[in-house]
Design an enzyme around this catalytic site. Structure first.
Site: not given
Length: 451
Positions: A41, A46, A48, A63, A159
């Protein structure tokens, strides 16, 4: 978290990848070494990576944050929140397990347990089919438990969306809440902050009102609607269309909320009327002119009902389903109350009939014996999961026909002792045991089997 109500529609530019970090490399912390297997990802802050902890041979997710002084505050905030919630049991509270933070080549790295699939991609994998309430219920319960635990620490996730809810065990529909990069302490919240993703944003945030942990409850309501519809209930690409969808489905916020909202005039106009000043939602043209932006057309895969009550009869159903859908919509109404101060809390929502199943019969039916017995709610859940094929060792195994929760009102035919109940049950569950996600076809197949 932004204090400015204006947002671009295209989103931020994805930063360049971390130089010098590639597949096969080993990330070193003070206690472990993580070999990068693949990158799974990438986002604004940044990437993953799927890694193997060489000390424990455990697969983890790391991460890797970019080198950017502008993101240092967000990074430190995430680490602070993760350390704060580490006092909670991640399995009992349905939160992602955080292992450690460390530096590698100047990049801050965060190591988490590896979780494979989020709810958004789960729905995609299932061909964008709506999820049965049988699958939505455990997800709802676990999310509410997570929010209740976060509230006890004064933490807002901010979120909540399908992408940030990961599946731990697909057969049991166990989930965990992830990504605390935008989380905030309730004590630090200020009116006017813009948080939450579009389409999952509570009205008090959009209007610039004070907000609390209730905004996460709204987010859960939107997630449950997404699972039920296999689509976002409100627009995720246009702020105006999001507000318009809220007004059309739930009604307009009260005048007192609009008067107090810093950003209410972005969406609403105050006009003189015989009874005094009143508010109305702007037209798309008025919104475009007042805010110097373009209103995007909202393309939805479903015809939005005039109210949440319209969700009850959206799909074909039988009598027992009707009662469950009424309970589900009742919960949605409470989760999606426009006034955050009157919205149900996570702990209160856990006591609603849809979660507790108090509106459903707890009798169990055993086709092989044609007898009825009484079972607990927990065992009933397990048997229902089994009936859907979660626990079957082999496809088509008769183990899926173990005792299930039986409701005599399921159909008139099943309440008639002159029918061959055993054969009917076998045919019914044979049709649905391999699919949790079709709200229509199992019942259609069942009806056809009776003809």
């Amino acid at each position: 978290m932004s204090s400015c109500p204006n947002e671009g529609t295209s989103g931020p530019t994805v930063p360049p990848r971390a130089a010098g970090i590639c597949v096969g490399q080993t990330l070193l912390s003070s206690s472990s070494a993580y070999s990068i297997m693949q990158f799974i990802g990438e986002g604004y802050f940044g990437r993953v990576a799927r890694c193997v902890n060489r000390r424990t041979n455990e697969t983890v997710a790391v991460k890797i944050l970019k080198k950017d002084t502008n993101s240092d505050h967000n990074t430190e905030n995430e680490v602070t929140i993760l350390k704060l919630i580490s006092v909670l049991n991640p399995d009992q509270c349905n939160l992602v397990r955080f292992f450690e933070t460390f530096q590698h080549l100047g990049h801050k790295c965060l190591a988490f347990e590896m979780l494979e699939l989020d709810l958004y991609h789960l729905i995609l994998q299932m061909g964008n089919k709506p999820m049965l309430l049988l699958g939505i219920r455990p997800i709802a319960k676990q999310l509410l438990v997570a929010l209740d635990a976060l509230k006890s620490l004064g933490v807002l996730h901010t979120d909540i969306k399908p992408d940030n809810i990961m599946i731990v065990n697909k057969r049991e529909m166990r989930i965990k809440l992830i990504d605390f990069g935008l989380a905030v302490l309730a004590s630090q919240v200020q009116p006017g902050y813009i948080v939450q993703p579009m389409g999952y944003r509570a009205p008090e945030v959009s209007l610039g009102l004070p907000f609390t942990e209730a905004i996460d409850v709204w987010g859960v309501g939107c997630v449950l609607a997404f699972l039920y519809l296999a689509d976002n209930v409100f627009s995720v690409t246009c702020e105006y269309q999001m507000m318009r969808g809220i007004v059309e489905l739930l009604g307009q916020p009260e005048d007192r909320l609009l008067l107090a909202g810093q950003y209410a005039e972005r969406f609403f106009i105050q006009e003189e009327a015989a009874e005094g000043k009143t508010w109305r939602l702007m037209t798309a043209e008025e919104y475009s002119f007042e805010n110097s932006t373009t209103v995007e057309r909202w393309r939805s895969s479903f015809v939005q009902p005039k109210s949440l009550d319209g969700l009850v009869d959206m799909y074909a159903q039988k009598n027992a389903e009707h009662a469950d859908r009424l309970a589900f919509v009742d919960l949605l109404k409470r989760l999606l109350r426009l006034d955050g101060d009157r919205r149900i809390s996570a702990s209160e929502a856990l006591q609603r009939p849809f979660i507790t199943r108090s509106h459903l019969s707890t009798e169990c039916f055993t086709p092989s014996k044609l007898t009825s017995t009484c079972c607990s709610e927990e065992n009933s859940d397990e048997r229902l999961d089994t009936a859907l094929g979660y626990e079957a060792d082999q496809e088509g195994s008769d183990s899926v026909f173990e005792p299930i929760a039986y409701r005599p009102s399921m159909t008139p035919e099943l309440s008639d002792p002159s029918n061959n109940l055993q054969e009917r049950f076998h045919r019914f569950f044979r049709g649905i045991k391999n699919s949790l996600f079709c709200c229509v076809s199992p019942m259609v197949e069942y009806e056809n089997s009776l003809s």
